[in-house]
Design a protein around this motif. Structure first.
Motif, PDB file in Angstrom:
ATOM      1  N   GLU A 153       0.831  -1.207   0.000  1.00 56.85           N
ATOM      2  CA  GLU A 153       0.000   0.000   0.000  1.00 56.85           C
ATOM      3  C   GLU A 153       0.866   1.256   0.000  1.00 56.85           C
ATOM      4  O   GLU A 153       0.633   2.182  -0.763  1.00 56.85           O
ATOM      5  CB  GLU A 153      -0.919   0.004   1.231  1.00 56.85           C
ATOM      6  CG  GLU A 153      -2.101  -0.941   1.062  1.00 56.85           C
ATOM      7  CD  GLU A 153      -2.812  -1.211   2.388  1.00 56.85           C
ATOM      8  OE1 GLU A 153      -3.681  -2.098   2.394  1.00 56.85           O
ATOM      9  OE2 GLU A 153      -2.495  -0.543   3.406  1.00 56.85           O
ATOM     10  N   ALA A 154       1.887   1.275   0.877  1.00 58.01           N
ATOM     11  CA  ALA A 154       2.713   2.483   1.005  1.00 58.01           C
ATOM     12  C   ALA A 154       3.447   2.788  -0.298  1.00 58.01           C
ATOM     13  O   ALA A 154       3.586   3.944  -0.693  1.00 58.01           O
ATOM     14  CB  ALA A 154       3.714   2.315   2.154  1.00 58.01           C
ATOM     15  N   LYS A 155       3.905   1.736  -0.979  1.00 57.86           N
ATOM     16  CA  LYS A 155       4.678   1.930  -2.208  1.00 57.86           C
ATOM     17  C   LYS A 155       3.806   2.063  -3.455  1.00 57.86           C
ATOM     18  O   LYS A 155       4.281   2.487  -4.512  1.00 57.86           O
ATOM     19  CB  LYS A 155       5.615   0.721  -2.430  1.00 57.86           C
ATOM     20  CG  LYS A 155       6.879   0.719  -1.601  1.00 57.86           C
ATOM     21  CD  LYS A 155       7.691  -0.535  -1.893  1.00 57.86           C
ATOM     22  CE  LYS A 155       8.126  -0.678  -3.326  1.00 57.86           C
ATOM     23  NZ  LYS A 155       9.389  -0.044  -3.688  1.00 57.86           N
ATOM     24  N   GLY A 156       2.525   1.631  -3.333  1.00 52.25           N
ATOM     25  CA  GLY A 156       1.696   1.529  -4.536  1.00 52.25           C
ATOM     26  C   GLY A 156       2.237   0.438  -5.438  1.00 52.25           C
ATOM     27  O   GLY A 156       2.256   0.563  -6.665  1.00 52.25           O
ATOM     28  N   ARG A 157       2.683  -0.672  -4.815  1.00 53.64           N
ATOM     29  CA  ARG A 157       3.351  -1.748  -5.559  1.00 53.64           C
ATOM     30  C   ARG A 157       2.342  -2.803  -6.013  1.00 53.64           C
ATOM     31  O   ARG A 157       1.483  -3.212  -5.223  1.00 53.64           O
ATOM     32  CB  ARG A 157       4.385  -2.384  -4.615  1.00 53.64           C
ATOM     33  CG  ARG A 157       5.250  -3.499  -5.185  1.00 53.64           C
ATOM     34  CD  ARG A 157       6.209  -3.950  -4.087  1.00 53.64           C
ATOM     35  NE  ARG A 157       7.045  -5.073  -4.400  1.00 53.64           N
ATOM     36  CZ  ARG A 157       8.320  -5.003  -4.789  1.00 53.64           C
ATOM     37  NH1 ARG A 157       8.872  -3.822  -4.972  1.00 53.64           N
ATOM     38  NH2 ARG A 157       9.025  -6.083  -5.003  1.00 53.64           N
ATOM     39  N   PRO A 158       2.428  -3.252  -7.275  1.00 58.08           N
ATOM     40  CA  PRO A 158       1.523  -4.319  -7.727  1.00 58.08           C
ATOM     41  C   PRO A 158       1.686  -5.558  -6.855  1.00 58.08           C
ATOM     42  O   PRO A 158       2.815  -5.925  -6.485  1.00 58.08           O
ATOM     43  CB  PRO A 158       1.993  -4.601  -9.160  1.00 58.08           C
ATOM     44  CG  PRO A 158       2.783  -3.398  -9.568  1.00 58.08           C
ATOM     45  CD  PRO A 158       3.373  -2.834  -8.317  1.00 58.08           C
ATOM     46  N   SER A 159       0.548  -6.223  -6.520  1.00 61.30           N
ATOM     47  CA  SER A 159       0.597  -7.279  -5.506  1.00 61.30           C
ATOM     48  C   SER A 159       1.265  -8.570  -5.985  1.00 61.30           C
ATOM     49  O   SER A 159       1.543  -9.455  -5.188  1.00 61.30           O
ATOM     50  CB  SER A 159      -0.817  -7.589  -5.015  1.00 61.30           C
ATOM     51  OG  SER A 159      -1.573  -8.050  -6.110  1.00 61.30           O
ATOM     52  N   ASP A 160       1.539  -8.691  -7.304  1.00 68.10           N
ATOM     53  CA  ASP A 160       2.242  -9.888  -7.763  1.00 68.10           C
ATOM     54  C   ASP A 160       3.759  -9.678  -7.814  1.00 68.10           C
ATOM     55  O   ASP A 160       4.490 -10.532  -8.290  1.00 68.10           O
ATOM     56  CB  ASP A 160       1.716 -10.344  -9.133  1.00 68.10           C
ATOM     57  CG  ASP A 160       1.999  -9.328 -10.229  1.00 68.10           C
ATOM     58  OD1 ASP A 160       2.418  -8.205  -9.914  1.00 68.10           O
ATOM     59  OD2 ASP A 160       1.797  -9.672 -11.408  1.00 68.10           O
ATOM     60  N   ASN A 161       4.230  -8.527  -7.354  1.00 67.34           N
ATOM     61  CA  ASN A 161       5.680  -8.258  -7.357  1.00 67.34           C
ATOM     62  C   ASN A 161       6.263  -8.670  -5.999  1.00 67.34           C
ATOM     63  O   ASN A 161       6.076  -7.986  -4.997  1.00 67.34           O
ATOM     64  CB  ASN A 161       5.903  -6.763  -7.626  1.00 67.34           C
ATOM     65  CG  ASN A 161       7.349  -6.452  -7.958  1.00 67.34           C
ATOM     66  OD1 ASN A 161       8.229  -7.307  -7.812  1.00 67.34           O
ATOM     67  ND2 ASN A 161       7.615  -5.235  -8.385  1.00 67.34           N
TER      68      ASN A 161
END
Ligand code: AMP
Ligand code: MG
Length: 355
Positions: free
Chosen positions: A56-64
């Motif tokens: 959430e904090a990074k806005g990172r795609p959840s498959d990474n």
């Protein structure tokens, strides 16, 4: 959320600060800390909801998937199912240090930390502050780079604050990092090592330790759209500054002329223009901002300055950036891998004849 900023000596970290940071991690919070490669954003790697907070904090795609960090070899066994002979050789040669190794994961590691994969990436960093924090928390610490997803990785605490202030619990400021590019990643789940991401531990160094090393094709070329991420750093556009970056390859004199022509054309369109140069070439460019990455004779220096320089162009409000390319061997492989991504794989061949 208010983010606590704590400065401490990277070589001899303040025990009380480390204790407080470890307490945050144990309670499911997020702490950014320096490693020898880049700053990492740490959370309890065994806690799915703590890992979710990283995404959430990074806005990172959840498959990474995330890399789990340990502070002693004995912490490896519980999180992996098998240590292959290749993995053992790599551990013996390069740990602690800037090498991430992929293992089959044990049931202890939640799929929320591995992007749903049944393998886990593990690193044993050599940075004293990172080691002290991991040891004090007594947990495997999931820690991707502490930047907003897609932005250049942070090599200073100020970069972390710029991207994540107000979104994480604490930033441990231990000064600028040593390497400035993310760790080398090697898949060691089978008999042959596969290089998934180049870094400070070069392909040549890996070959010396384990013999044959395969190179994942995504390192050099643009990955296809339907790629199932083995190393999702390969799938997503990374390291992009706001400016449009173009790489120009060819004979040095031709590269220089081409870049200066492109700069003049862009200026005419009213764009603000930057050139990523070296100590050897910086005086030959005409642009609004010419920033040197360091000496071409010292690729380590160029690697260490790359992300900082990309961020600086953003800070200066530059619209387009042109850069020469670097040799693909040794440290150059990691530099070119990151540069290609920063440029969205936009590389042109210099056409003009040099003087
Ligand atoms: P970073 O965001 O710089 O911490 O890098 C994390 C990267 O490690 C991911 O983007 C992947 O490329 C790689 N990675 C993590 N876990 C795995 C895994 N299980 N298999 C392959 N690559 C992985
Ligand atoms: Mg990253």
């Amino acid at each position: 959320m208010e983010t606590r900023h704590c400065q401490t000596d990277p070589l001899c970290p303040d025990k009380e600060i480390i204790k407080q940071a470890a307490e945050i991690l144990k309670n499911g919070g997020l702490v950014a800390f320096p490693t020898e490669t880049v700053y990492g954003l740490g959370a309890n790697g065994l806690d799915t909801s703590a890992c979710r907070r990283i995404y959430e904090a990074k806005g990172r795609p959840s498959d990474n998937p995330l890399i789990l960090h340990i502070s002693q070899i004995s912490e490896l066994q519980p999180i992996v199912r098998e240590i292959t002979p290749v993995a053992q050789k790599l551990m013996d040669a390069f740990w602690p240090g800037p090498l991430t190794i992929i293992f089959p994961k044990s049931d202890l590691v939640p799929l929320g930390a591995t992007g749903g994969l049944d393998t886990v990436a593990v690193r044993f960093p050599s940075h004293p502050l990172a080691m002290a924090l991991i040891r004090e928390s007594a947990l495997p610490i999931a820690a991707p780079s502490a930047n907003s997803s897609g932005k250049p990785s942070p090599t200073r605490a100020s970069h972390v604050a710029y991207d994540l202030d107000g979104k994480i619990d604490m930033i441990l400021d231990g000064g600028p990092v040593e390497w400035g590019l993310e760790s080398t990643i090697v898949d060691a789940c089978s008999d042959t090592a596969v290089l998934l991401r180049p870094g400070a531990i070069t392909k040549e160094m890996l070959e010396e330790a384990v013999g044959t090393v395969e190179v994942d094709p995504a390192i050099i070329g643009k990955p296809s759209d339907d790629l199932v991420p083995k190393a999702p750093g390969m799938k997503y556009t990374h390291y992009s500054p706001k400016a449009d970056v173009t790489l120009v390859s060819g004979e040095p004199a031709c590269v220089l002329k081409t870049i200066n022509r492109l700069c003049a054309e862009a200026k005419e369109k009213g764009l603000s223009v930057g050139v990523m140069a070296t100590e050897e070439t910086k005086q030959d460019y005409v642009a609004d901002q010419v920033l040197s990455l360091g000496s071409e004779a010292n690729l380590e220096e160029i690697g260490a300055n790359l992300f900082k320089t990309l961020r600086k162009f953003d800070f200066l409000g530059i619209d387009v950036v042109y850069s020469q390319v670097f040799p693909e061997s040794g440290e150059g492989m990691a530099i070119m891998n990151r540069l290609r991504k920063a440029a969205g794989y936009h590389i042109i061949q210099a056409e003009e004849k040099g003087e």
